[in-house]
Scaffold this active site. Structure first.
Site, mmCIF file in Angstrom:
data_model
loop_
_atom_site.group_PDB
_atom_site.id
_atom_site.type_symbol
_atom_site.label_atom_id
_atom_site.label_comp_id
_atom_site.label_asym_id
_atom_site.label_seq_id
_atom_site.Cartn_x
_atom_site.Cartn_y
_atom_site.Cartn_z
ATOM 1 C CB SER A 33 -0.887 0.038 1.240
ATOM 2 O OG SER A 33 -1.755 -1.061 1.253
ATOM 3 C CG HIS A 64 -2.861 -2.554 -3.427
ATOM 4 N ND1 HIS A 64 -1.760 -3.389 -3.393
ATOM 5 C CD2 HIS A 64 -3.050 -2.125 -2.175
ATOM 6 C CE1 HIS A 64 -1.318 -3.467 -2.141
ATOM 7 N NE2 HIS A 64 -2.093 -2.713 -1.388
ATOM 8 C CG HIS A 86 -4.608 -7.442 0.572
ATOM 9 N ND1 HIS A 86 -4.808 -6.594 -0.487
ATOM 10 C CD2 HIS A 86 -3.461 -7.038 1.176
ATOM 11 C CE1 HIS A 86 -3.819 -5.708 -0.535
ATOM 12 N NE2 HIS A 86 -2.985 -5.957 0.455
ATOM 13 C CE1 TYR A 88 -7.950 -5.674 2.423
ATOM 14 C CE2 TYR A 88 -5.913 -6.303 3.529
ATOM 15 C CZ TYR A 88 -6.606 -5.476 2.655
ATOM 16 O OH TYR A 88 -5.936 -4.476 2.014
ATOM 17 C CD GLU A 89 -8.337 -7.260 -1.986
ATOM 18 O OE1 GLU A 89 -8.867 -6.815 -3.005
ATOM 19 O OE2 GLU A 89 -7.124 -7.545 -1.906
ATOM 20 C CB ALA A 116 1.601 -0.344 4.484
ATOM 21 C CG MET A 213 -3.894 -6.468 7.727
ATOM 22 S SD MET A 213 -5.311 -5.410 7.350
ATOM 23 C CE MET A 213 -5.366 -4.376 8.833
ATOM 24 C CB SER A 214 -0.049 -8.239 2.705
ATOM 25 O OG SER A 214 1.065 -7.426 3.027
ATOM 26 C CG ASN A 237 -0.005 2.624 11.378
ATOM 27 O OD1 ASN A 237 0.075 2.158 10.239
ATOM 28 N ND2 ASN A 237 -0.379 1.904 12.420
ATOM 29 C CG HIS A 249 -6.100 2.259 3.706
ATOM 30 N ND1 HIS A 249 -5.172 1.254 3.918
ATOM 31 C CD2 HIS A 249 -6.177 2.398 2.361
ATOM 32 C CE1 HIS A 249 -4.724 0.804 2.749
ATOM 33 N NE2 HIS A 249 -5.326 1.493 1.788
HETATM 34 N N1 HPA Z 1 -1.913 -2.918 11.420
HETATM 35 C C1 HPA Z 1 -2.088 -3.796 10.394
HETATM 36 N N2 HPA Z 1 -1.782 -3.517 9.139
HETATM 37 C C2 HPA Z 1 -1.255 -2.306 8.875
HETATM 38 C C3 HPA Z 1 -1.045 -1.351 9.869
HETATM 39 C C4 HPA Z 1 -1.399 -1.669 11.213
HETATM 40 O O1 HPA Z 1 -1.236 -0.875 12.152
HETATM 41 N N3 HPA Z 1 -0.520 -0.255 9.260
HETATM 42 C C5 HPA Z 1 -0.412 -0.555 7.941
HETATM 43 N N4 HPA Z 1 -0.850 -1.794 7.704
#
Ligand code: HPA
Length: 274
Positions: A33, A64, A86, A88-89, A116, A213-214, A237, A249
């Site tokens: 991302s 993406h 992903h 999660y999709e 990310a 998450m990837s 973050n 996001h």
């Molecule tokens: N958690 C999970 N996935 C992420 C995060 C997070 O804080 N930041 C970017 N992708």
């Protein structure tokens, strides 16, 4: 027919090969991302929409793009996947891993994955680049589940998932270029909700330095096919509960953009030495 079907992998690889001309990619890079800018550095680029590749779904995550970019970086022929799939999709693990198996079939030997991530280690302040030393799979999915796919190993060794030689090379490039580069353990969760503060405290105790998450499904599939992997997390973050800030996001995409240039220099430096 499932996405782990060897016939589908062959058809997808043929569809990509048809657009490659004489290019024989040695490396594939998967962009996370906000890291799409890395694809812009590719020379003599051919853009292949993922919609033109059998079995590849439309990318759904914002940030993406949905294309493979074929060309060269530092003279090395490669493919860049801008728009990963992903879990999660709602995609099955074998769909998420389909591009990796296709890359392997096309002769790619080295997979570079980027993502990310939220920073768990206390010293990680965004934007921070983290070389992935190892991962913890908390997705509870694995793309190798089911009958063994032709070309895969049943029980791949995972003791050096992120190749130590490639990591040493990444550290050397970072030093030479003056790019700050941390190194740590990436924990992968299913998502798509961000973690709770209690979950982050759990991950801290488990030894995770960053969370996302990837990446893990692709790396598992790559190891099952004998590809060497190198991974980078862009810490966008501070993870939930470790700062007063709420997670979004938008913040993830903005912070990703800030380090995309450094990441491109790191990756180019590593590729030069292959
Ligand atoms: N958690 C999970 N996935 C992420 C995060 C997070 O804080 N930041 C970017 N992708």
């Amino acid at each position: 027919m499932g996405a782990a079907d060897s016939d589908l992998i062959r058809r997808a690889a043929d569809a990509v090969a048809e657009r490659l001309g004489s290019l024989r990619p040695r490396v594939a890079i998967v962009l996370g991302s906000g890291l799409g800018a890395v694809a812009d550095a590719v020379q003599s680029a051919t853009r292949i929409p993922q919609s033109a590749i059998p079995g590849f779904p439309e990318p759904g995550a914002p940030g993406h793009k949905g294309e493979l970019v074929a060309g060269t970086l530092a003279g090395v022929p490669l493919l860049v996947q801008s728009g990963r799939f992903h879990l999660y999709e709602g995609h099955a693990a074998e769909v998420v891993a389909l591009p990796t198996r296709v890359f392997a079939r096309l002769g790619v030997e080295t997979l570079i994955v980027t993502n990310a991530a939220g920073g768990i280690r206390h010293t990680f302040r965004p934007p921070t680049l983290m070389l992935i030393a190892d991962h913890i799979n908390l997705m509870f999915r694995n793309p190798l589940v089911g009958p063994v796919v032709e070309g895969d190993e049943r029980f791949p060794d995972m003791s050096d998932p992120y190749d130590s030689g490639l990591r040493a090379s990444a550290r050397a490039v970072a030093r030479a270029e003056g790019i700050p580069l941390e190194e740590g353990v990436y924990a992968a969760l299913l998502g798509p909700s961000f973690e709770t503060p209690a979950e982050i405290r759990m991950l801290q105790r488990l030894g995770a330095d960053a969370v996302g998450m990837s990446t893990v499904p692709e790396v598992i599939a790559a190891r099952a096919r004998g590809m060497r992997c190198l991974g980078f997390s862009s810490v966008t973050n501070v993870a939930a509960g470790l700062s007063a800030q709420k997670l979004s996001h938008v913040e993830v995409l903005e912070a990703g953009t800030q380090v995309a240039g450094q990441l491109e220099r790191l990756i180019t430096g590593v590729i030069k030495g292959l």
